[in-house]
Design an enzyme around this catalytic site. Structure first.
Site, PDB file in Angstrom:
ATOM      1  N   SER A  20      20.978  23.669 -25.647  1.00  0.00           N
ATOM      2  CA  SER A  20      22.306  24.162 -25.255  1.00  0.00           C
ATOM      3  C   SER A  20      23.114  23.085 -24.549  1.00  0.00           C
ATOM      4  O   SER A  20      24.292  22.859 -24.848  1.00  0.00           O
ATOM      5  CB  SER A  20      22.163  25.378 -24.332  1.00  0.00           C
ATOM      6  OG  SER A  20      21.567  26.459 -24.986  1.00  0.00           O
ATOM      7  N   GLY A  90      24.089  27.139 -35.132  1.00  0.00           N
ATOM      8  CA  GLY A  90      25.035  28.194 -34.785  1.00  0.00           C
ATOM      9  C   GLY A  90      25.797  27.879 -33.516  1.00  0.00           C
ATOM     10  O   GLY A  90      27.010  28.108 -33.420  1.00  0.00           O
ATOM     11  N   ASP A 315      16.324  34.051 -27.236  1.00  0.00           N
ATOM     12  CA  ASP A 315      15.647  33.154 -28.175  1.00  0.00           C
ATOM     13  C   ASP A 315      14.133  33.153 -27.999  1.00  0.00           C
ATOM     14  O   ASP A 315      13.413  32.595 -28.838  1.00  0.00           O
ATOM     15  CB  ASP A 315      16.163  31.722 -28.018  1.00  0.00           C
ATOM     16  CG  ASP A 315      17.579  31.556 -28.533  1.00  0.00           C
ATOM     17  OD1 ASP A 315      17.963  32.298 -29.459  1.00  0.00           O
ATOM     18  OD2 ASP A 315      18.307  30.688 -28.011  1.00  0.00           O
ATOM     19  N   ARG A 346      15.173  38.010 -36.954  1.00  0.00           N
ATOM     20  CA  ARG A 346      13.936  37.671 -36.256  1.00  0.00           C
ATOM     21  C   ARG A 346      13.073  38.886 -35.952  1.00  0.00           C
ATOM     22  O   ARG A 346      11.847  38.755 -35.830  1.00  0.00           O
ATOM     23  CB  ARG A 346      14.257  36.888 -34.969  1.00  0.00           C
ATOM     24  CG  ARG A 346      14.688  35.454 -35.260  1.00  0.00           C
ATOM     25  CD  ARG A 346      14.992  34.669 -34.019  1.00  0.00           C
ATOM     26  NE  ARG A 346      15.177  33.258 -34.351  1.00  0.00           N
ATOM     27  CZ  ARG A 346      15.758  32.371 -33.547  1.00  0.00           C
ATOM     28  NH1 ARG A 346      16.201  32.727 -32.353  1.00  0.00           N
ATOM     29  NH2 ARG A 346      15.887  31.117 -33.934  1.00  0.00           N
TER      30      ARG A 346
END
Length: 432
Positions: A20, A90, A315, A346
């Site tokens: 990030s 993304g 995540d 997922r």
């Protein structure tokens, strides 16, 4: 790629740079005036795609050494000469769209087959409300798309889901909008953009509302290049730590892990499950608290993961599910429907993969429940090109009775290029 039941894992490793923060350092460095030097950048495929995009938008981008990069920004973006290919990123595509929307330019964004399946309206709708325009070039709500930016107005935006990507895209656009931009979140999402904007010289206001908050930014603020030290990624550190928890006799330390409270939901959940996790050498790096985390093999118990923790670990649910497979009892994960629109669905893939390995799993529209115990393994897992699905099942195989195979390990390089070598160095039985 296949993993097999391994002897005790031991050793100390460094977590790769936080993905990030690596994306954001590239983007803000390209928007700023002057030189930004980055240390500890994650050199995975996703971040390298963002580095190429920064260059295409007019910044000078140089690699100085392992994890060391220099970005020379020109105080804004120019129209790129070709399509901005964000690969599988993304975060990269959504934040770059927000940044580009603030400039009077036109840019076409695209990505790989996986990125082309991911929804984009969650970002394009608020950016269009600010004055940007978008043309869908293939399918609505998907890349490829063409953005035309400039002459933006500030916006008051209330998020319906806690998403740092949406918030960040709006704030980056708001930097070059007229007036004030405010984003209200009912639940707090990771705040790396706000922290890094301040490091680049912007004023960002935060007003707490209990579980949520409002972020306020005045338009017209210039950014100035700075130094960014990227700490270790807690999402990547989770994999060797999980292996330490489930492989008998293991003691694994991951050094330099970011401890931002909006990113440590997985560690909190593991502790509630009875994990032997210790954090030492707490210190500050790059404006974030970091520490060294040691995981020892633990007898885990199933828990109900609090739904309000989802934003701080969205995540990490795949690797939580893999560790829950070894826990006594049921681990309930609900309020995580966002998992279905990540690099893959997922929830569906973890349910299918765990079942292929003999684990009892119940699937729900917004979550799933894992009932743990001895793990048979023996399955071949379909990953749909998703790096976290692959790594989670490879960790599972290190402690399962029979080998576990994943069909496509290549995408691991998007976020964790040194994963296989790191796991082998700790003693993991992992091979092609």
């Amino acid at each position: 790629m296949t993993t097999r039941r391994s002897p005790a894992l031991t050793g100390s490793v460094r977590a790769p740079g936080d993905k990030s923060m690596s994306h954001r350092s590239m983007i803000l460095g390209a928007m700023a005036t002057g030189v930004t030097e980055v240390e500890g950048l994650l050199e995975g495929d996703d971040v390298l795609a963002t580095a190429r995009a920064a260059e295409a938008f007019g910044a000078q981008v140089e690699r100085l050494g392992q994890g060391r990069w220099r970005i020379t920004g020109r105080g804004g973006f120019r129209s790129p000469d070709s399509v901005i290919d964000c690969g599988n990123a993304g975060t990269g595509v959504r934040l770059l769209m927000g940044a580009a929307a603030g400039y009077p330019i036109t840019a076409t964004f695209d990505g790989d087959a996986s990125l082309r399946k991911r929804p984009m309206k969650r970002v394009t709708v608020p950016l269009a409300d600010m004055g940007a325009s978008f043309d869908w070039l293939a399918a609505e709500d998907r890349v490829p798309l063409r953005l035309t930016g400039g002459t933006l107005r500030g916006i008051d935006y209330v998020q319906t889901v806690a998403s740092a990507q949406i918030k960040s895209a709006i704030l980056l656009a708001g930097l070059n909008a007229e007036g004030v931009t405010t984003v209200a979140e009912p639940e707090k999402s990771r705040d790396h953009t706000e922290r890094m904007l301040r490091a680049f010289g912007a004023e960002v206001g935060v007003e707490d509302h209990g579980e949520g908050w409002s972020i306020t930014l005045m338009g017209g603020q210039p950014l100035t290049g700075t130094f960014v030290a990227v700490p270790g990624d807690p999402s990547s550190a989770a994999f060797p730590l999980a292996a330490g928890l489930v492989v008998p006799g293991s003691v694994v330390t991951v050094e330099g892990v970011m401890l931002n409270p909006l990113r440590t939901g997985l560690f909190d959940t593991w502790l509630e499950m009875g994990a032997d996790l210790t954090i030492t050498n707490r210190r500050m790096a790059g404006g974030e608290e970091v520490g060294d985390i040691t995981a020892r093999h633990s007898a885990l118990k199933g828990v109900v993961a609090p739904e309000d923790r989802a934003a701080s670990m969205i995540d990490e649910y795949p690797i939580l599910a893999a560790t829950a497979a070894f826990a006594e009892g049921r681990t309930v994960m609900r309020g995580v429907g966002e998992m279905r629109v990540k690099e893959s669905d997922r929830i569906a893939l973890m349910v299918a993969g765990l079942r292929a390995c003999g684990v009892a799993v119940e699937e729900e529209p917004e979550g799933f429940i894992v009932t743990g115990g001895p793990v048979r393994g023996g399955g071949t897992v379909h990953t749909a090109h998703d790096h976290r699905i692959a790594m989670s099942h490879l960790v599972l195989g290190l402690a399962a009775e029979e080998p576990v195979t994943v069909d496509d390990p290549d995408m691991i390089a998007t976020s964790f290029p040194g994963f296989v070598e790191m796991m082998r160095g700790l003693g993991g039985e992992i091979g092609g």
